[in-house]
Design a protein around this motif. Sequence first.
Motif, PDB file in Angstrom:
ATOM      1  N   ALA A 174     -52.455  12.809  12.917  1.00  0.00           N
ATOM      2  CA  ALA A 174     -53.605  13.659  12.564  1.00  0.00           C
ATOM      3  C   ALA A 174     -52.981  14.628  11.460  1.00  0.00           C
ATOM      4  O   ALA A 174     -53.481  15.033  10.122  1.00  0.00           O
ATOM      5  N   VAL A 228     -62.879   5.322   7.696  1.00  0.00           N
ATOM      6  CA  VAL A 228     -61.450   5.016   7.240  1.00  0.00           C
ATOM      7  C   VAL A 228     -61.601   3.879   6.169  1.00  0.00           C
ATOM      8  O   VAL A 228     -60.751   3.713   5.329  1.00  0.00           O
ATOM      9  N   LEU A 238     -65.202   6.486  13.131  1.00  0.00           N
ATOM     10  CA  LEU A 238     -64.113   6.683  12.326  1.00  0.00           C
ATOM     11  C   LEU A 238     -63.544   5.430  11.801  1.00  0.00           C
ATOM     12  O   LEU A 238     -62.960   5.740  10.465  1.00  0.00           O
ATOM     13  N   TRP A 285     -66.819  11.116   8.946  1.00  0.00           N
ATOM     14  CA  TRP A 285     -66.020  11.339   9.913  1.00  0.00           C
ATOM     15  C   TRP A 285     -66.549  12.931  10.372  1.00  0.00           C
ATOM     16  O   TRP A 285     -66.396  12.952  11.635  1.00  0.00           O
ATOM     17  N   TRP A 299     -54.293   6.946  10.132  1.00  0.00           N
ATOM     18  CA  TRP A 299     -55.460   7.039  10.396  1.00  0.00           C
ATOM     19  C   TRP A 299     -55.665   5.498  11.420  1.00  0.00           C
ATOM     20  O   TRP A 299     -56.364   5.551  12.523  1.00  0.00           O
ATOM     21  N   THR A 347     -64.967   6.596  17.722  1.00  0.00           N
ATOM     22  CA  THR A 347     -63.869   5.749  17.266  1.00  0.00           C
ATOM     23  C   THR A 347     -64.518   4.791  16.278  1.00  0.00           C
ATOM     24  O   THR A 347     -63.936   4.398  15.296  1.00  0.00           O
ATOM     25  N   HIS A 351     -53.594  14.096   2.866  1.00  0.00           N
ATOM     26  CA  HIS A 351     -55.053  14.219   2.514  1.00  0.00           C
ATOM     27  C   HIS A 351     -55.249  15.511   1.769  1.00  0.00           C
ATOM     28  O   HIS A 351     -55.762  15.686   0.556  1.00  0.00           O
ATOM     29  N   GLU A 359     -51.141   7.546   4.477  1.00  0.00           N
ATOM     30  CA  GLU A 359     -52.399   8.325   5.256  1.00  0.00           C
ATOM     31  C   GLU A 359     -53.105   7.274   5.860  1.00  0.00           C
ATOM     32  O   GLU A 359     -53.600   7.536   6.967  1.00  0.00           O
ATOM     33  N   ILE A 360     -53.533   6.327   5.210  1.00  0.00           N
ATOM     34  CA  ILE A 360     -54.102   5.143   5.641  1.00  0.00           C
ATOM     35  C   ILE A 360     -53.804   4.748   7.115  1.00  0.00           C
ATOM     36  O   ILE A 360     -54.501   4.470   8.243  1.00  0.00           O
ATOM     37  N   ALA A 394     -51.509  12.640   8.541  1.00  0.00           N
ATOM     38  CA  ALA A 394     -52.547  12.012   7.678  1.00  0.00           C
ATOM     39  C   ALA A 394     -53.443  12.937   7.212  1.00  0.00           C
ATOM     40  O   ALA A 394     -53.717  12.665   5.819  1.00  0.00           O
ATOM     41  N   TYR A 395     -54.018  13.752   7.828  1.00  0.00           N
ATOM     42  CA  TYR A 395     -54.960  14.664   7.262  1.00  0.00           C
ATOM     43  C   TYR A 395     -54.438  16.209   6.825  1.00  0.00           C
ATOM     44  O   TYR A 395     -54.794  16.514   5.814  1.00  0.00           O
ATOM     45  N   ILE A 416     -54.396   6.500  14.557  1.00  0.00           N
ATOM     46  CA  ILE A 416     -55.341   7.314  15.170  1.00  0.00           C
ATOM     47  C   ILE A 416     -56.496   6.562  16.032  1.00  0.00           C
ATOM     48  O   ILE A 416     -56.926   6.880  17.234  1.00  0.00           O
TER      49      ILE A 416
END
Length: 234
Positions: free
Chosen positions: A30, A112, A108, A144, A68, A105, A38, A64-65, A33-34, A71
């Motif tokens: 996280a 994504v 999310l 999200w 996720w 999940t 991001h 980044e994808i 990615a974020y 995650i």
Amino acid sequence: MKLSRTTNQTMQQKAAFFSGAALLVMTLAAFFAYGYVHSSLVIDGDAAATLKNLQASPSMFRLEIFGWLIILITDLIVSWGFYIFLKPFHPGYALLAGWLRLLYTAILAIAVSHLVIANSMVQSTISGAANQVMASITAFEVIWSFGLIIFGLHLIAVGLIAIDTRKIPKVLSILLVLAGISYSFIHFMYGFIPQMERFTGILELTLMVPMFIGELGFGIWLLIKGRKLTLDDY
């Protein structure tokens, strides 16, 4: 009976270890990615600049994808692990917490999917591509954020179970409940009272520490202490 008891204890210890490890991996993913990619590539309110950043760093956006996706996988592990570990303390709340995490999940995963759509349009030369890419990224963020309301309810359920036990530290239990309330309240404000976005942002910064420490602290405790508990400790 003895064999069954030993098997259950082994399952709970494994659940503690795997869910604790999954939480740590999820936190790192996280952050990358974020927290890094991001926030670096996406410019709020500027579709053209965002598209330019994505076209300049397509591999970073794909990473980044991928982050996720990691995650999502670790969330599934945590859903299972928390249920198995918490079931002896309170079966009903443990099941509720598990289903809430699975629901989060699933939400999310839907969010994504919009990043995947955005990635497919990054190199497009059609008119309005920047706005379409930005619309997909915004959809990801909105969906999200809604999912984090459910995530907060999950943490509240986990915290209430933890408070009712002798072995899980009360400080961690309270932090889990506080983190859950914070997530649900803040993202409810973002989603349903957007005119107070500035106040909500300040509140989020204020509550960032308990929101971060709550679940991560519990994950570290599971790895260090939780995986050593026996059924007699319950």
